[in-house]
Each structure stands twice: as C-alpha cells, then as structure tokens.
Motif scaffolding. Sequence first.
Motif, PDB file in Angstrom:
ATOM      1  N   UNK A  23     -10.213  -6.957 -61.014  1.00 39.61           N
ATOM      2  CA  UNK A  23     -11.393  -6.999 -60.164  1.00 39.61           C
ATOM      3  C   UNK A  23     -11.192  -6.006 -59.036  1.00 39.61           C
ATOM      4  N   UNK A  24     -12.086  -5.061 -58.922  1.00 39.70           N
ATOM      5  CA  UNK A  24     -11.975  -4.078 -57.848  1.00 39.70           C
ATOM      6  C   UNK A  24     -12.793  -4.544 -56.655  1.00 39.70           C
ATOM      7  N   UNK A  25     -12.277  -4.394 -55.452  1.00 40.76           N
ATOM      8  CA  UNK A  25     -13.039  -4.797 -54.271  1.00 40.76           C
ATOM      9  C   UNK A  25     -14.232  -3.873 -54.074  1.00 40.76           C
ATOM     10  N   UNK A  26     -15.247  -4.365 -53.406  1.00 42.82           N
ATOM     11  CA  UNK A  26     -16.411  -3.495 -53.175  1.00 42.82           C
ATOM     12  C   UNK A  26     -16.042  -2.355 -52.234  1.00 42.82           C
ATOM     13  N   UNK A  27     -16.711  -1.233 -52.357  1.00 44.71           N
ATOM     14  CA  UNK A  27     -16.396  -0.107 -51.466  1.00 44.71           C
ATOM     15  C   UNK A  27     -16.771  -0.437 -50.027  1.00 44.71           C
ATOM     16  N   UNK A  28     -16.020   0.104 -49.104  1.00 48.79           N
ATOM     17  CA  UNK A  28     -16.283  -0.145 -47.690  1.00 48.79           C
ATOM     18  C   UNK A  28     -17.539   0.596 -47.268  1.00 48.79           C
ATOM     19  N   UNK A  29     -18.311  -0.070 -46.414  1.00 47.32           N
ATOM     20  CA  UNK A  29     -19.513   0.577 -45.908  1.00 47.32           C
ATOM     21  C   UNK A  29     -19.119   1.632 -44.879  1.00 47.32           C
ATOM     22  N   UNK A  31     -19.418   3.797 -41.585  1.00 39.56           N
ATOM     23  CA  UNK A  31     -19.896   3.521 -40.237  1.00 39.56           C
ATOM     24  C   UNK A  31     -20.918   4.596 -39.869  1.00 39.56           C
ATOM     25  N   UNK A  32     -22.080   4.155 -39.399  1.00 40.64           N
ATOM     26  CA  UNK A  32     -23.124   5.113 -39.054  1.00 40.64           C
ATOM     27  C   UNK A  32     -22.800   5.794 -37.727  1.00 40.64           C
ATOM     28  N   UNK A  33     -23.511   6.866 -37.475  1.00 39.98           N
ATOM     29  CA  UNK A  33     -23.295   7.633 -36.257  1.00 39.98           C
ATOM     30  C   UNK A  33     -23.630   6.810 -35.021  1.00 39.98           C
ATOM     31  N   UNK A  34     -24.684   6.011 -35.094  1.00 33.41           N
ATOM     32  CA  UNK A  34     -25.052   5.195 -33.936  1.00 33.41           C
ATOM     33  C   UNK A  34     -24.003   4.117 -33.652  1.00 33.41           C
ATOM     34  N   UNK A  35     -23.385   3.562 -34.700  1.00 29.32           N
ATOM     35  CA  UNK A  35     -22.320   2.574 -34.481  1.00 29.32           C
ATOM     36  C   UNK A  35     -21.100   3.228 -33.847  1.00 29.32           C
ATOM     37  N   UNK A  36     -20.770   4.436 -34.306  1.00 27.18           N
ATOM     38  CA  UNK A  36     -19.641   5.155 -33.696  1.00 27.18           C
ATOM     39  C   UNK A  36     -19.914   5.444 -32.230  1.00 27.18           C
ATOM     40  N   UNK A  37     -21.141   5.877 -31.943  1.00 25.80           N
ATOM     41  CA  UNK A  37     -21.490   6.186 -30.557  1.00 25.80           C
ATOM     42  C   UNK A  37     -21.460   4.923 -29.707  1.00 25.80           C
ATOM     43  N   UNK A  38     -21.934   3.813 -30.240  1.00 27.38           N
ATOM     44  CA  UNK A  38     -21.914   2.559 -29.495  1.00 27.38           C
ATOM     45  C   UNK A  38     -20.503   2.089 -29.205  1.00 27.38           C
ATOM     46  N   UNK A  39     -19.640   2.196 -30.200  1.00 31.18           N
ATOM     47  CA  UNK A  39     -18.243   1.788 -29.986  1.00 31.18           C
ATOM     48  C   UNK A  39     -17.567   2.688 -28.960  1.00 31.18           C
ATOM     49  N   UNK A  40     -17.857   3.991 -29.035  1.00 32.56           N
ATOM     50  CA  UNK A  40     -17.260   4.928 -28.089  1.00 32.56           C
ATOM     51  C   UNK A  40     -17.734   4.640 -26.675  1.00 32.56           C
TER      52      UNK A  40
END
Length: 79
Positions: A23-29, A31-40
């Motif tokens: 069983x292979x795990x699902x691929x990781x989603x 991260x969108x640009x807006x999420x990166x900017x929000x985290x930063x």
Amino acid sequence: MFRRRESVPFSFVAEADRFRSNVTPPPRERVSLSEKAGRTLTGLAVVAGLAGSLLLGLPALAPEQSPLHHQQAEAAQGR
C-alpha cells in the motif's frame, strides 16, 4: 524466579525488517504560495514581537542611574 515453559519465537522480529507493504501512501499536498507567505509572515511577526519586547524590556532591567537617584543617595549620605 519462574521460567516460562514454552519457548518464545522471535522470528517475527527478523521478519519485521524484511516486511514491505503493498500500500503506497497518498502523495503529499503541495503548499500553496499563500500558505508559504502566511507562515513566513507569522514567523516574522513572532520574531519581531520577541525582539521588540527585548528592546523595550532591557531598559527596565538595567540598574537605575537617573540623576534623581544620585541626589537621593547623596542626601542620605550627607545626613
């Protein structure tokens, strides 16, 4: 001390190293640009808050060296 009468098989430990899942795990989603900017921006806000509190708090932690304090100390010694 009591001894166990039946032997304990340890073959499952050796098999655990060789076990492969089909069983292979699902691929990781991604991260969108807006999420990166929000985290930063959140990280920068936290760092800026810590730096600001340090800059504002250091004068309060420093030993008092105001002229009023020296005048009171000299007046107390002169009595």
